[in-house]
Motif scaffolding. Structure first.
Motif, PDB file in Angstrom:
ATOM      1  N   SER A   1      72.404  65.071  53.700  1.00  0.00           N
ATOM      2  CA  SER A   1      71.407  65.110  54.769  1.00  0.00           C
ATOM      3  C   SER A   1      70.748  66.473  54.905  1.00  0.00           C
ATOM      4  O   SER A   1      69.660  66.581  55.442  1.00  0.00           O
TER       5      SER A   1
ATOM      6  N   LEU B   1      72.391  68.973  56.488  1.00  0.00           N
ATOM      7  CA  LEU B   1      73.025  69.652  57.619  1.00  0.00           C
ATOM      8  C   LEU B   1      74.040  70.674  57.113  1.00  0.00           C
ATOM      9  O   LEU B   1      74.392  71.604  57.814  1.00  0.00           O
TER      10      LEU B   1
ATOM     11  N   ARG C   1      65.488  72.015  54.127  1.00  0.00           N
ATOM     12  CA  ARG C   1      66.161  71.778  55.400  1.00  0.00           C
ATOM     13  C   ARG C   1      66.240  70.288  55.673  1.00  0.00           C
ATOM     14  O   ARG C   1      65.471  69.504  55.125  1.00  0.00           O
ATOM     15  N   ALA C   2      67.159  69.933  56.568  1.00  0.00           N
ATOM     16  CA  ALA C   2      67.352  68.521  56.905  1.00  0.00           C
ATOM     17  C   ALA C   2      66.039  67.879  57.327  1.00  0.00           C
ATOM     18  O   ALA C   2      65.740  66.737  56.963  1.00  0.00           O
ATOM     19  N   SER C   3      65.235  68.649  58.084  1.00  0.00           N
ATOM     20  CA  SER C   3      64.006  68.071  58.625  1.00  0.00           C
ATOM     21  C   SER C   3      62.974  67.784  57.537  1.00  0.00           C
ATOM     22  O   SER C   3      62.022  67.058  57.750  1.00  0.00           O
TER      23      SER C   3
END
Lengths: 314, 360
Positions: free
Chosen positions: B42, B44, B63-65
């Motif tokens: 993910s 994270l 990044r996760a986003s």
């Protein structure tokens, strides 16, 4: 069964009575101050104190104004009395004085408000971000840092009074708003970090993880998730920090004279002018009580309500 | 991929390919690194070394986003200050989707999950199942590349868990999205997974279709972990009997178990003489006899667990315990002397030292 219920009722009644007694005891000084502030000049020193009197706002006018006594034989004429404003007439009738100019209180009051509001805001801003950092990131030497922060509160602040005074004089911060703001932030930020870290620790990380996965940056997650979740903690901390700054006397007394003087530093000076004007002092104190009271009442829901973590099952 | 936390290695050299549209279950006991693996996928957590490739693109440093992945957390992680509707719409807000489109998307998942009636409620006023559905809705609302589910139904009660299991599986069939599902419940894994990846102590043990993992575990850990109860494991040694046939000298009570020709052949090829082995046999492939029986071993009834539709009979065999699954109509007394036999077509052999299967 009935016996048990009766006992319960009796216990409740006892608790209520005890609470009422305590409340009354705590409220007596407050009541006394507010009561005194509304007494006419002549009544204040009377002993035993009159229980029933005609309330007067003269004390409030006196604390807001600078006045001069009418010299003997120079009392105002009928016509002059007629032309006087209500306020002037009240002052004349009670203390035989005329108003010369606005007093020093409004200025001091404004100083107190500016310094306390700004220092509280800065403290909360720094405290929240620092607490978040300590709570969420693997800061090197975290425990030592936290202890260091706490250690700033281990001695009474007055101990550093003289060094601070000298430093402030060197950098020109004496008697300035900025100086007191910086000082109050420095004193309060350690408290804020500790309290807020506790609150933020309680917020499960999953919320932020979820926000990160949902497409938000770390800062957005902090702003949209952590901040709303820690409102209660922030509100409680803000009240404490504000009250500390609002009440602070020693440094305000040492470091301010005029421009940035706050109410606590100024109020005692009023005792000496024109003898002991207890009425004016009480009126000043009453006014001084209002901002923290308003703040506390505004934030009472947050202060009382615990943080609810409805969505995460533990 | 490797993930270390300080000195502790949570995931050791994991090499895993997940196919498009697949429902992969990561299965293992708690602390085996399955959740860490999921968090690395993910974004994270950042893997200590190795890379994560999504749709042909290396996303290790993203990044996760930025990965377009949806995550359903074990404890749902619904934002407590937002209503169910706002929770579901939250990922769309990040993408600045216009209000109209947002309503349409939310409406779509809400209908799919049948939660129209709870949209105005905040999480604390929702039941466990509804929270779960809202959490799923939040994941479904934006058509992510991958769904990651971390024990999403672990906290629900048993009956409801089964219902949600079916619902989740049906949902996966409907939307056909690649999903990685973490659980420690092997039954859940068996029933839901297209493939199961069994992990232990940060190491991937076996990956395969449920029946394959069940029938042909690659090592003793998988054999024990999969199945309820797990595989019976009996220490033994190959030995040539008086009739010249290769049999098994069972350590339990030192009997010689005769073997069919195919197994004799296999052992001759794969195992040195006198090498210690472990015989693995599933409880349902173990038969209990009250009368004398050919190719059987003597055992004693230790305890019987009545499961309703069947019984699990624990037999003590020397110092070992063998579990047999019997019909619910068989009554055994504790201490009764019985014979047990195995379905020799389904037994497995493991090297007792390395724990690895010798069947492949």
């Amino acid at each position: 069964m009935a016996q048990v219920r009766e006992n319960k009722g009796a216990r409740k009644a006892i608790v209520a009575v005890v609470l009422i007694i305590f409340t009354i005891i705590y409220m007596i000084p407050l009541f006394y101050i507010v009561n005194t502030s509304f007494r006419p000049w002549a009544d204040i020193r009377e002993y035993p104190p009159k229980l029933i009197y005609q309330p007067s706002v003269a004390a409030f006018i006196r604390i807001f104004t600078a006045r001069a006594v009418y010299p003997p034989g120079q009392a105002p004429t009928e016509q002059e009395l007629k032309d006087m404003s209500t306020i002037e007439r009240i002052v004349y009738k009670e203390t035989n004085e005329r108003i010369v100019r606005t007093g020093d209180l409004p200025r001091r009051y404004l100083n107190s408000l500016i310094i306390c509001v700004l220092s509280t805001m800065i403290t909360i801003l720094l405290g929240t971000t620092a607490a978040y950092g300590f709570s969420r990131f693997p800061v090197k030497g975290k425990d030592d840092w936290m202890f260091f922060i706490l250690s700033t509160r281990m001695l009474p602040p007055v101990i550093v009074g003289i060094p601070v005074f000298l430093m402030f004089r060197n950098v020109g911060l004496n008697d300035s708003h900025l100086g007191l703001i910086l000082l109050y932030v420095a004193f309060n930020v350690s408290f804020a970090v500790w309290v807020l870290k506790g609150f933020i620790d309680e917020i499960p990380r999953e919320y932020e993880d979820a926000a990160l996965v949902d497409g938000y940056s770390r800062f957005q997650a902090f702003r949209k998730i952590v901040l709303p979740q820690s409102v209660t903690g922030i509100a409680a901390t803000a009240v404490f920090v504000f009250i500390f700054a609002w009440n602070e006397y020693a440094f305000a007394f040492m470091l301010t004279r005029n421009t940035a003087q706050t109410v606590p530093a100024w109020l005692p000076y009023q005792m000496g002018v024109l003898g002991f004007d207890w009425g004016a002092a009480a009126a000043g104190t009453t006014l001084f009580l209002i901002p923290p009271m308003v703040l506390t009442i505004l934030l009472r829901n947050h202060l009382v309500r615990g943080i609810s973590f409805g969505a995460v099952r533990k | 991929m490797v993930k270390k936390f300080g000195d502790f290695t949570a995931v050791k050299e994991l090499d895993l390919t997940i196919h498009d549209g697949e429902f992969l279950v990561l299965l293992g006991p708690s602390g085996c690194g399955k959740t860490t693996t999921l968090r690395c996928i993910s974004g994270l957590e950042i893997p200590t070394s190795g890379s994560i490739i999504l749709d042909g693109v290396d996303v290790t440093d993203r990044r996760a986003s930025q990965r377009d992945i949806a995550f359903v957390f074990q404890l749902y992680a619904l934002y407590p200050h937002l209503t169910a509707y706002k929770n579901i719409a939250f990922p769309l807000k990040a993408q600045h989707v216009p209000k109209e489109e947002m309503d349409k998307e939310v409406d779509r998942v809400v209908k799919m999950l049948r939660i129209e009636h709870i949209l105005d409620r905040k999480p604390k006023h929702l039941s466990g199942g509804d929270m779960q559905r809202v959490a799923l809705g939040r994941a479904l609302v934006r058509h992510p590349k991958v769904f990651l589910l971390d024990e999403p139904i672990g906290t629900l009660d048993a009956a409801f868990r089964e219902e949600m299991r079916t619902e989740l599986k049906a949902l996966h069939v409907d939307i056909n999205a690649t999903s990685v599902y973490v659980t420690h419940d092997q039954e859940e894994a068996m029933s839901m997974g297209d493939r199961i990846a069994v992990m232990n102590a940060g190491v991937l043990q076996q990956i395969g279709e449920p029946h394959e993992v069940y029938a042909n575990p690659v090592n003793l850990f998988v054999a024990r972990f999969i199945g309820s109860p797990g595989m019976n494991l009996l220490a033994c040694k190959p030995e040539t009997g008086e009739n010249g046939q290769l049999g098994l000298r069972m350590r339990g009570n030192n009997e010689l178990l005769e073997l069919p020709g195919t197994l004799q052949q296999l052992l001759k090829e794969k195992v040195e003489r006198d090498h210690s082995l472990v015989l693995g046999v599933r409880p349902e492939d173990t038969t209990v006899h009250t009368a004398e029986q050919e190719h059987s071993l003597a055992a004693e009834v230790y305890v019987t667990e009545k499961m309703g539709s069947y019984h699990i009979v624990d037999l003590s065999y020397g110092e070992e315990i063998v579990r047999a699954r019997t019909s619910a109509y068989v009554d055994m007394e504790i201490g009764q002397n019985v014979r047990m036999s195995f379905d020799m077509g389904r037994v497995r052999f493991f090297d007792s030292e390395s724990g690895q299967s010798i069947m492949n």
